[in-house]
Each structure stands twice: as structure tokens, then as C-alpha cells.
Design a protein around this motif. Structure first.
Motif, PDB file in Angstrom:
ATOM      1  N   GLN A   1       0.717  -1.241   0.106  1.00 46.37           N
ATOM      2  CA  GLN A   1      -0.008   0.069  -0.010  1.00 46.37           C
ATOM      3  C   GLN A   1       1.049   1.300  -0.063  1.00 46.37           C
ATOM      4  OE1 GLN A   1      -3.574   0.544   0.703  1.00 46.37           O
ATOM      5  NE2 GLN A   1      -2.980   2.604  -0.040  1.00 46.37           N
ATOM      6  N   SER A   2       0.752   2.115  -0.983  1.00 47.79           N
ATOM      7  CA  SER A   2       1.380   3.403  -0.821  1.00 47.79           C
ATOM      8  C   SER A   2       0.896   4.211   0.337  1.00 47.79           C
ATOM      9  CB  SER A   2       0.720   4.597  -2.190  1.00 47.79           C
ATOM     10  OG  SER A   2       1.302   3.586  -3.149  1.00 47.79           O
ATOM     11  N   THR A   3       1.887   4.672   1.101  1.00 46.19           N
ATOM     12  CA  THR A   3       1.679   5.236   2.322  1.00 46.19           C
ATOM     13  C   THR A   3       2.256   6.594   2.657  1.00 46.19           C
ATOM     14  OG1 THR A   3       1.311   2.841   3.235  1.00 46.19           O
ATOM     15  CG2 THR A   3       1.701   4.541   4.688  1.00 46.19           C
ATOM     16  N   LEU A   4       1.696   7.437   3.291  1.00 48.30           N
ATOM     17  CA  LEU A   4       2.339   8.722   3.614  1.00 48.30           C
ATOM     18  C   LEU A   4       2.433   8.927   5.009  1.00 48.30           C
ATOM     19  CD1 LEU A   4       2.792  11.568   2.435  1.00 48.30           C
ATOM     20  CD2 LEU A   4       0.511  12.259   2.579  1.00 48.30           C
ATOM     21  N   LEU A   5       3.793   9.087   5.463  1.00 52.02           N
ATOM     22  CA  LEU A   5       3.879   9.416   6.991  1.00 52.02           C
ATOM     23  C   LEU A   5       4.044  10.677   7.072  1.00 52.02           C
ATOM     24  CD1 LEU A   5       5.161   8.491   9.614  1.00 52.02           C
ATOM     25  CD2 LEU A   5       7.395   8.610   8.484  1.00 52.02           C
ATOM     26  N   MET A   6       3.428  11.039   8.162  1.00 51.47           N
ATOM     27  CA  MET A   6       3.555  12.603   8.474  1.00 51.47           C
ATOM     28  C   MET A   6       3.980  12.588  10.106  1.00 51.47           C
ATOM     29  SD  MET A   6       0.106  14.103   6.714  1.00 51.47           S
ATOM     30  CE  MET A   6      -0.289  12.411   6.360  1.00 51.47           C
ATOM     31  N   ALA A   7       5.249  12.966  10.430  1.00 54.74           N
ATOM     32  CA  ALA A   7       5.930  13.004  11.729  1.00 54.74           C
ATOM     33  C   ALA A   7       5.853  14.468  12.243  1.00 54.74           C
ATOM     34  CB  ALA A   7       7.143  12.277  11.606  1.00 54.74           C
ATOM     35  N   TYR A   8       5.241  14.775  13.113  1.00 52.29           N
ATOM     36  CA  TYR A   8       5.290  16.421  13.501  1.00 52.29           C
ATOM     37  C   TYR A   8       5.201  16.558  14.975  1.00 52.29           C
ATOM     38  CZ  TYR A   8       0.621  14.596  13.812  1.00 52.29           C
ATOM     39  OH  TYR A   8      -0.724  13.879  14.035  1.00 52.29           O
ATOM     40  N   ASP A   9       5.529  17.695  15.751  1.00 52.18           N
ATOM     41  CA  ASP A   9       5.617  18.162  16.872  1.00 52.18           C
ATOM     42  C   ASP A   9       5.201  19.645  16.961  1.00 52.18           C
ATOM     43  OD1 ASP A   9       5.957  15.883  18.725  1.00 52.18           O
ATOM     44  OD2 ASP A   9       8.016  15.494  17.593  1.00 52.18           O
ATOM     45  N   SER A  10       4.709  20.082  18.117  1.00 52.93           N
ATOM     46  CA  SER A  10       4.498  21.386  18.276  1.00 52.93           C
ATOM     47  C   SER A  10       5.005  21.760  19.538  1.00 52.93           C
ATOM     48  CB  SER A  10       2.754  21.584  18.274  1.00 52.93           C
ATOM     49  OG  SER A  10       2.462  22.979  18.812  1.00 52.93           O
ATOM     50  N   GLU A  11       5.422  23.104  19.450  1.00 53.47           N
ATOM     51  CA  GLU A  11       6.048  23.587  20.796  1.00 53.47           C
ATOM     52  C   GLU A  11       4.810  23.710  21.947  1.00 53.47           C
ATOM     53  OE1 GLU A  11       4.676  27.335  18.910  1.00 53.47           O
ATOM     54  OE2 GLU A  11       5.131  25.246  18.256  1.00 53.47           O
ATOM     55  N   TYR A  12       5.203  23.875  23.121  1.00 53.56           N
ATOM     56  CA  TYR A  12       4.367  24.419  24.255  1.00 53.56           C
ATOM     57  C   TYR A  12       4.623  25.840  24.771  1.00 53.56           C
ATOM     58  CZ  TYR A  12       3.218  19.538  25.054  1.00 53.56           C
ATOM     59  OH  TYR A  12       2.802  18.202  24.792  1.00 53.56           O
ATOM     60  N   PRO A  13       3.733  26.651  25.108  1.00 53.23           N
ATOM     61  CA  PRO A  13       4.229  27.986  25.681  1.00 53.23           C
ATOM     62  C   PRO A  13       4.389  27.565  27.283  1.00 53.23           C
ATOM     63  CG  PRO A  13       1.810  27.696  24.746  1.00 53.23           C
ATOM     64  CD  PRO A  13       2.346  26.541  24.615  1.00 53.23           C
TER      65      PRO A  13
END
Length: 263
Positions: A159-171
Motif C-alpha cells: 500500500q502506498s503510504t504517507l508518513l507525517m511526523a510532527y511536533d508542536s511547541e508548548y508555551p
């Protein structure tokens, strides 16, 4: 574990001073200097107006990564893997602030954006995708966990697969105990067979060997501080066409070995 192999057909990258993959590739090649700047988040134009207004920083980040990595492809056909160490830091902070007041009512938008799979839901709305979707969290090992999951789908399901790895900062005050400098992440479009668009062949497996020290002094602090950017040494090999192996940080006592080869 048995090595897992796929072909990389697209890359997305957003990080401080690196608004997209072409910019990051030039820095990784040594063709351009890295200049620190806040992360630039693209407008999620595929979302309907109401959802676009509600989209948080982490949702804009995840969608931007996926759409850059899958540019020119039929995104609705792609299985997806979303992986983040903590997801939406700003939304978490706002909810905690509200709960600390006498009025503890949380807005519906804050509430539905608080769940870990919110970016996956917005992706489905934006792309109308009905393909399989996984949402993962493995704290600082989230990039490796997401990559292994995506590779598993490619190999086992073809299966063609799209990986999205992400992080957001905290105040602050959460930033003091989880000091991510800004939101950032990587997107990878992985295919089970080589195509004319393939950029490289990727093979990964777990190992108890030590992670390879990364010699890119300028970007090393970003790699070390943002779990979603643990794959930067692998992307440097791809950017420079320096085929070979790297050992990436994954879990305590367990690393992720990757080999990048010409497509």
C-alpha cells in the motif's frame, strides 16, 4: 527484526528556518546557510472555510507536510500514518489555562482539537480520503515508530503510504519541562515499488547499536530537541546522494538503522 524496504517518492519538511524540503535540501547539501527563523505554516487551502478557521498550528503543520510530500499525487488513495510526541502544545496550554479559572467550560473547537488524532481528522476532511489511517505516539521515539508502521503497511499490504511526523511547541510553563523550540516535522511518501518519481530506496530495521553522532553542527540542536526531526541524518544522506547507512535515535536501548540507496 526483518528489514523493511520501500521507495521514497516525496518529501515534506517544515522547521525553523526551513519552510520546505527544497530549502532544507540546500542547507543539508551545504549550498545555503541555515538562518534561524520561526516555522512558516502554510494555509490549509484544501479545508472548507469553517474548518480552515478552526485549524490549529499543528493541524496546519501536519497538512502542509503531507501535501508537500505527496505533491502531484492522488492523495485520497494514500494510506496515512500520523505520529507525534505530544501533538498540539498550544491547544493543551489553552485548555489548562481555562481549567485553572472559575469558568471551566471548554469551547467545542478547543475540545475537538485536543485529541491526538485531530490532524488525521482534518486530513480526511481536506482530502476526502477513505484510505487506512494510523495515529501514533511514542514520546521521543515517535518518528521511528511512525516510520516502522508506515514501512510495515507498504511491505505487508503493498500500500502506498504517507508518513507525517510532527511536533508542536508548548508555551510556558509547560515549555520549561518540554522545551521544543518551535513546531516542525517531516513527511515521507513511501511506495512498495520503484516508479519514475522515486528519489531513493529506504530500508530500516531495529538495532541495539548506538545511534550515529550527527556531524551537522548547525542543525544538530534542532534534531535533538524536536522528536519529529530525528530522521534528519537520513535526509542528509538523501539530499547529498551519499548512499549508505545511519543509525537513528529511537527508544531507550533500541535504535533504528536505516540504509539509503539510489532508486
Amino acid at each position: 527484526m526483518t528489514p523493511l524496504t520501500a521507495w521514497i517518492n516525496g518529501i515534506g519538511l517544515i522547521a525553523p528556518g526551513l519552510p520546505d524540503w527544497p530549502s532544507a535540501r540546500a542547507v543539508l547539501r551545504g549550498e545555503a546557510p541555515w538562518v534561524t527563523a520561526p516555522s512558516v505554516l502554510p494555509v490549509p487551502a484544501l479545508l472548507p472555510p469553517a474548518e480552515r478557521r478552526r485549524a490549529s498550528r499543528v493541524i496546519k503543520l501536519a497538512l502542509g507536510l503531507g501535501l508537500e510530500a505527496a505533491a502531484g499525487d492522488d492523495v485520497a488513495r494514500l494510506a496515512t500514518v500520523f505520529t507525534a510526541s505530544g501533538s498540539d502544545g498550544h491547544n493543551c496550554h489553552a485548555i489548562c489555562e481555562q481549567l485553572a479559572t472559575e469558568d471551566r467550560h471548554i469551547s467545542p473547537t478547543r475540545f475537538h482539537n485536543s485529541v491526538h488524532n485531530a490532524p488525521a481528522g482534518y486530513w480526511g476532511i481536506a482530502t476526502k480520503s477513505m484510505a487506512p489511517c494510523q495515529v501514533l505516539c511514542a514520546y521521543d521515539g515517535s518518528f521511528g515508530a511512525g516510520l516502522l508502521d508506515a514501512l510495515g503497511q507498504v511491505v505487508l499490504d503493498q500500500q502506498s503510504t504517507l508518513l507525517m511526523a510532527y511536533d508542536s511547541e508548548y508555551p510556558e510553563p509547560l515549555h520549561g519541562v518540554r522545551p521544543l523550540p518551535d513546531c516542525a516535522g517531516v513527511g515521507l511518501l513511501l511506495e512498495p515499488v520503484a516508479t519514475p518519481r522515486s528519489l531513493a530506496r529506504l530500508t530500516a530495521w531495529t538495532t541495539d547499536a548506538s545511534a550515529t553522532p550527527w556531524q551537522h553542527a548547525t542543525l544538530e540542536p534542532l534534531r535533538a530537541s524536536v522528536p519529529a526531526l530525528r530522521g534528519l541524518p537520513m535526509l542528509e544522506r538523501l539530499a547529498r546522494a551519499e548512499w549508505g547507512e545511519a543509525c537513528l535515535d529511537y527508544l531507550p536501548g533500541l535504535q533504528l538503522a536505516v540504509r539509503i540507496e539510489a532508486a
